[in-house]
Scaffold this motif. Structure first.
Motif, mmCIF file in Angstrom:
data_model
loop_
_atom_site.group_PDB
_atom_site.id
_atom_site.type_symbol
_atom_site.label_atom_id
_atom_site.label_comp_id
_atom_site.label_asym_id
_atom_site.label_seq_id
_atom_site.Cartn_x
_atom_site.Cartn_y
_atom_site.Cartn_z
ATOM 1 N N LEU A 18 -7.358 -71.537 4.886
ATOM 2 C CA LEU A 18 -7.842 -71.522 3.516
ATOM 3 C C LEU A 18 -9.309 -71.150 3.413
ATOM 4 O O LEU A 18 -9.764 -70.696 2.369
ATOM 5 C CB LEU A 18 -7.618 -72.888 2.853
ATOM 6 C CG LEU A 18 -6.158 -73.250 2.632
ATOM 7 C CD1 LEU A 18 -6.032 -74.670 2.137
ATOM 8 C CD2 LEU A 18 -5.531 -72.281 1.640
ATOM 9 N N PHE A 19 -10.087 -71.381 4.464
ATOM 10 C CA PHE A 19 -11.487 -70.994 4.451
ATOM 11 C C PHE A 19 -12.039 -71.026 5.862
ATOM 12 O O PHE A 19 -11.460 -71.634 6.750
ATOM 13 C CB PHE A 19 -12.328 -71.896 3.529
ATOM 14 C CG PHE A 19 -12.389 -73.341 3.937
ATOM 15 C CD1 PHE A 19 -13.432 -73.815 4.726
ATOM 16 C CD2 PHE A 19 -11.428 -74.242 3.523
ATOM 17 C CE1 PHE A 19 -13.501 -75.145 5.088
ATOM 18 C CE2 PHE A 19 -11.493 -75.573 3.873
ATOM 19 C CZ PHE A 19 -12.533 -76.029 4.661
ATOM 20 N N LEU A 51 -16.034 -75.234 -3.149
ATOM 21 C CA LEU A 51 -14.848 -74.643 -2.557
ATOM 22 C C LEU A 51 -13.663 -75.367 -3.176
ATOM 23 O O LEU A 51 -13.486 -76.564 -2.965
ATOM 24 C CB LEU A 51 -14.837 -74.804 -1.034
ATOM 25 C CG LEU A 51 -13.581 -74.288 -0.337
ATOM 26 C CD1 LEU A 51 -13.421 -72.782 -0.538
ATOM 27 C CD2 LEU A 51 -13.623 -74.625 1.139
ATOM 28 N N ILE A 53 -9.666 -75.828 -3.479
ATOM 29 C CA ILE A 53 -8.401 -75.601 -2.789
ATOM 30 C C ILE A 53 -7.299 -76.175 -3.671
ATOM 31 O O ILE A 53 -7.300 -77.377 -3.952
ATOM 32 C CB ILE A 53 -8.379 -76.281 -1.405
ATOM 33 C CG1 ILE A 53 -9.535 -75.775 -0.540
ATOM 34 C CG2 ILE A 53 -7.031 -76.051 -0.723
ATOM 35 C CD1 ILE A 53 -9.732 -76.572 0.740
ATOM 36 N N VAL A 70 -6.306 -69.317 -9.328
ATOM 37 C CA VAL A 70 -6.122 -69.789 -7.963
ATOM 38 C C VAL A 70 -4.787 -70.524 -7.911
ATOM 39 O O VAL A 70 -4.599 -71.540 -8.591
ATOM 40 C CB VAL A 70 -7.267 -70.724 -7.516
ATOM 41 C CG1 VAL A 70 -7.129 -71.074 -6.047
ATOM 42 C CG2 VAL A 70 -8.635 -70.080 -7.794
ATOM 43 N N GLU A 74 -3.958 -71.712 -2.080
ATOM 44 C CA GLU A 74 -5.053 -70.756 -2.082
ATOM 45 C C GLU A 74 -6.368 -71.497 -2.305
ATOM 46 O O GLU A 74 -6.378 -72.629 -2.789
ATOM 47 C CB GLU A 74 -4.882 -69.699 -3.173
ATOM 48 C CG GLU A 74 -3.709 -68.781 -2.957
ATOM 49 C CD GLU A 74 -3.583 -67.717 -4.031
ATOM 50 O OE1 GLU A 74 -2.771 -66.807 -3.820
ATOM 51 O OE2 GLU A 74 -4.265 -67.793 -5.072
ATOM 52 N N SER A 75 -7.458 -70.821 -1.965
ATOM 53 C CA SER A 75 -8.784 -71.403 -2.184
ATOM 54 C C SER A 75 -9.693 -70.363 -2.817
ATOM 55 O O SER A 75 -9.411 -69.156 -2.779
ATOM 56 C CB SER A 75 -9.382 -71.894 -0.865
ATOM 57 O OG SER A 75 -9.594 -70.814 0.023
ATOM 58 N N MET A 96 -6.004 -80.445 -6.936
ATOM 59 C CA MET A 96 -7.007 -79.638 -6.249
ATOM 60 C C MET A 96 -7.863 -80.505 -5.346
ATOM 61 O O MET A 96 -8.116 -81.667 -5.637
ATOM 62 C CB MET A 96 -7.982 -79.005 -7.247
ATOM 63 C CG MET A 96 -7.474 -77.843 -7.985
ATOM 64 S SD MET A 96 -8.738 -77.058 -9.036
ATOM 65 C CE MET A 96 -10.252 -77.863 -8.628
#
Length: 104
Positions: A18-19, A51, A53, A70, A74-75, A96
């Motif tokens: 995701l990151f 950030l 998510i 989003v 997903e992020s 989230m």
């Protein structure tokens, strides 16, 4: 599932990055955005980045003149210097994770 992989030596295990390195983590929280929920009501700015998510549901990130959707799994990294807010984009609840990171 789109973009999910099974890492080597794993069984019945799907993962999706995701990151990567996006700065030093300040804090993190989980949020439940109910139908019509989000905020802040006015776009805001600050020194740190967010950030976001999305665990389930769908978020709408409003950025100074732009909208980013989003989806679950997903992020999206929001530059804290750009006026922004985040909103639930579905009729149900959106879940989230929000991570605050120091800007690089």
């Amino acid at each position: 599932m789109k973009e999910f992989i099974t890492p080597p030596d794993h069984i019945h295990f799907l993962a999706k990055k995701l990151f990567a390195d996006c700065g030093e983590i300040i804090d993190g929280s989980i949020a439940y955005l109910e139908k019509g929920g989000g905020g802040p009501a006015s776009l805001h700015t600050h020194e740190h980045n967010h950030l976001f998510i999305v665990v389930s549901g769908q978020a709408r990130v409003e950025l100074d003149g732009e909208v980013r959707i989003v989806d679950a799994n997903e992020s999206f990294l929001v530059n804290g210097h750009i006026p922004h807010s985040v909103w639930n984009n579905i009729d149900g609840t959106t879940v989230m994770i929000g991570i605050s990171v120091k800007a690089k």
